[in-house]
Design a protein around this motif. Structure first.
Motif, PDB file in Angstrom:
ATOM      1  N   SER A 298      73.574  65.531  29.907  1.00 21.41           N
ATOM      2  CA  SER A 298      72.812  66.476  30.705  1.00 21.41           C
ATOM      3  C   SER A 298      73.440  66.571  32.094  1.00 21.41           C
ATOM      4  N   LEU A 299      73.955  67.739  32.474  1.00 21.17           N
ATOM      5  CA  LEU A 299      74.663  67.893  33.747  1.00 21.17           C
ATOM      6  C   LEU A 299      73.713  67.656  34.915  1.00 21.17           C
ATOM      7  N   THR A 300      74.046  66.656  35.764  1.00 22.82           N
ATOM      8  CA  THR A 300      73.190  66.363  36.912  1.00 22.82           C
ATOM      9  C   THR A 300      73.815  66.765  38.245  1.00 22.82           C
ATOM     10  N   TRP A 301      75.124  66.737  38.369  1.00 20.12           N
ATOM     11  CA  TRP A 301      75.762  67.211  39.599  1.00 20.12           C
ATOM     12  C   TRP A 301      77.197  67.627  39.325  1.00 20.12           C
ATOM     13  N   VAL A 302      77.685  68.526  40.178  1.00 16.74           N
ATOM     14  CA  VAL A 302      79.034  69.057  40.034  1.00 16.74           C
ATOM     15  C   VAL A 302      79.595  69.290  41.429  1.00 16.74           C
ATOM     16  N   GLU A 303      80.917  69.061  41.578  1.00 11.83           N
ATOM     17  CA  GLU A 303      81.542  69.240  42.893  1.00 11.83           C
ATOM     18  C   GLU A 303      83.010  69.610  42.724  1.00 11.83           C
ATOM     19  N   TRP A 304      83.484  70.478  43.629  1.00 16.85           N
ATOM     20  CA  TRP A 304      84.903  70.822  43.693  1.00 16.85           C
ATOM     21  C   TRP A 304      85.581  69.826  44.620  1.00 16.85           C
ATOM     22  N   HIS A 305      86.569  69.086  44.102  1.00 15.55           N
ATOM     23  CA  HIS A 305      87.244  68.048  44.884  1.00 15.55           C
ATOM     24  C   HIS A 305      88.684  67.941  44.413  1.00 15.55           C
ATOM     25  N   ASP A 306      89.616  67.926  45.360  1.00 15.47           N
ATOM     26  CA  ASP A 306      91.027  67.709  45.062  1.00 15.47           C
ATOM     27  C   ASP A 306      91.520  68.676  43.979  1.00 15.47           C
ATOM     28  N   ASN A 307      91.175  69.970  44.165  1.00 12.18           N
ATOM     29  CA  ASN A 307      91.614  71.049  43.268  1.00 12.18           C
ATOM     30  C   ASN A 307      91.102  70.916  41.838  1.00 12.18           C
ATOM     31  N   SER A 308      89.975  70.257  41.672  1.00 14.34           N
ATOM     32  CA  SER A 308      89.374  70.117  40.350  1.00 14.34           C
ATOM     33  C   SER A 308      87.853  70.158  40.466  1.00 14.34           C
ATOM     34  N   TRP A 309      87.213  70.509  39.360  1.00 19.34           N
ATOM     35  CA  TRP A 309      85.768  70.351  39.256  1.00 19.34           C
ATOM     36  C   TRP A 309      85.467  68.957  38.702  1.00 19.34           C
ATOM     37  N   TYR A 310      84.552  68.250  39.340  1.00 18.69           N
ATOM     38  CA  TYR A 310      84.070  66.975  38.828  1.00 18.69           C
ATOM     39  C   TYR A 310      82.595  67.150  38.466  1.00 18.69           C
ATOM     40  N   ALA A 311      82.250  66.766  37.262  1.00 16.57           N
ATOM     41  CA  ALA A 311      80.887  66.984  36.774  1.00 16.57           C
ATOM     42  C   ALA A 311      80.362  65.707  36.124  1.00 16.57           C
ATOM     43  N   CYS A 312      79.130  65.345  36.447  1.00 20.20           N
ATOM     44  CA  CYS A 312      78.505  64.163  35.861  1.00 20.20           C
ATOM     45  C   CYS A 312      77.517  64.586  34.781  1.00 20.20           C
ATOM     46  N   PHE A 313      77.702  64.036  33.587  1.00 22.14           N
ATOM     47  CA  PHE A 313      76.796  64.284  32.470  1.00 22.14           C
ATOM     48  C   PHE A 313      75.984  63.019  32.215  1.00 22.14           C
ATOM     49  N   ALA A 314      74.704  63.106  32.517  1.00 17.61           N
ATOM     50  CA  ALA A 314      73.817  61.955  32.376  1.00 17.61           C
ATOM     51  C   ALA A 314      73.340  61.808  30.938  1.00 17.61           C
ATOM     52  N   ASN A 315      73.092  60.557  30.564  1.00 13.68           N
ATOM     53  CA  ASN A 315      72.433  60.255  29.298  1.00 13.68           C
ATOM     54  C   ASN A 315      71.295  59.277  29.579  1.00 13.68           C
ATOM     55  N   TYR A 316      70.290  59.301  28.727  1.00  7.51           N
ATOM     56  CA  TYR A 316      69.060  58.548  28.979  1.00  7.51           C
ATOM     57  C   TYR A 316      68.663  57.736  27.745  1.00  7.51           C
TER      58      TYR A 316
END
Length: 267
Positions: free
Chosen positions: A126-144
């Motif tokens: 489940s996507l909780t946050w996303v950020e553009w950093h160092d010419n890439s998208w970084y996205a965190c997918f949470a699990n519970y």
């Protein structure tokens, strides 16, 4: 009797460790009825975020100057947002629905008009946050572990994924074991890269910030340091005008909080 003594000793040690931990200093707080999932900022405004509502507020006096309300069938669970140029880029999922589906939603910061959506599909969490950093998208997918989870994955399957600008997957990392223990049955609710290139992450519950490093080798992030913050874990952001300050939310009372970061050893 020995087990009781051991438990008391463990609790005491945890209390002492918490007192010795560097602490962010609370500076200001503002009421914001949308402050349920997180907050984003730019130089002049903060943006309080709820499942399908966003409020834009002046930093000087906390007055709301714009608002957006989405329809729940289309906008189920916005978890966090970040300001990028003239847009608010937000992570959204269908939590607590399964199978877990995620997307990135974009809004104009001027009037909060919705201007675009990028579906990220299923199978990671489940996507909780996303950020553009160092010419890439970084996205965190949470699990519970429980509600909103998708067995056989549990919170230990929470993953950070790096995408290119076209959202093609490049790399992925799991979280440190000791940080996963801190998440409990939940996951990583907020995350931002700092000016030092390190990744700062909060869970869903504890008033703590975990400082992580992308590893030179392997598939697990490295835990560098931890410090305390004035609010329980949710999505946070750095101040758009002062990188030594952060904004977070206190769900109880629907409050947005500005804090000054402590000095932390990140070597």
């Amino acid at each position: 009797m020995r087990s009781v003594v051991a438990m008391v000793a463990l609790l005491f040690a945890g209390s002492v460790a918490a007192q010795m931990m560097p602490q962010a200093k609370e500076l200001r707080r503002f009421p914001a009825e949308e402050a349920n999932q997180g907050v984003a900022t730019d130089r002049e405004y903060f943006y309080a975020i709820a499942d399908h509502d966003i409020g834009k507020y002046r930093k000087t006096d906390g007055v709301r100057v714009a608002e957006w309300h989405g329809q729940p069938p289309q906008f189920i669970h916005i978890n966090s947002c970040t300001v990028m140029a003239k847009e608010l880029v937000c992570a959204m999922s269908n939590f607590p629905g399964v199978p877990q589906v995620s997307s990135v939603e974009r809004f104009q910061i001027s009037d909060l008009k919705h201007v675009g959506s990028t579906p990220l599909g299923t199978g990671r969490g489940s996507l909780t946050w996303v950020e553009w950093h160092d010419n890439s998208w970084y996205a965190c997918f949470a699990n519970y572990d429980g509600r909103g989870g998708e067995p056989p994955r549990d919170h230990r399957a929470t993953v950070l994924v790096r995408f290119d600008k076209h959202w093609k997957k490049q790399q992925r990392w799991l979280f440190p074991e000791d940080v996963l223990d801190k998440f409990g049955h939940m996951s990583a609710s907020g995350g931002r890269f700092g000016a030092d290139g390190l990744l700062y992450v909060q869970g869903h519950d504890l008033p703590e910030m975990y400082v992580l490093r992308l590893p030179a080798k392997g598939d697990r992030l490295e835990h560098v340091s931890t410090f305390g913050v004035p609010t329980n874990g949710q999505a946070f952001d750095w101040d758009g005008a002062n990188p030594q300050r952060m904004w977070s939310i206190a769900r109880k009372g629907s409050v947005v909080v500005e804090s000054e970061l402590p000095a932390v050893n990140t070597r």
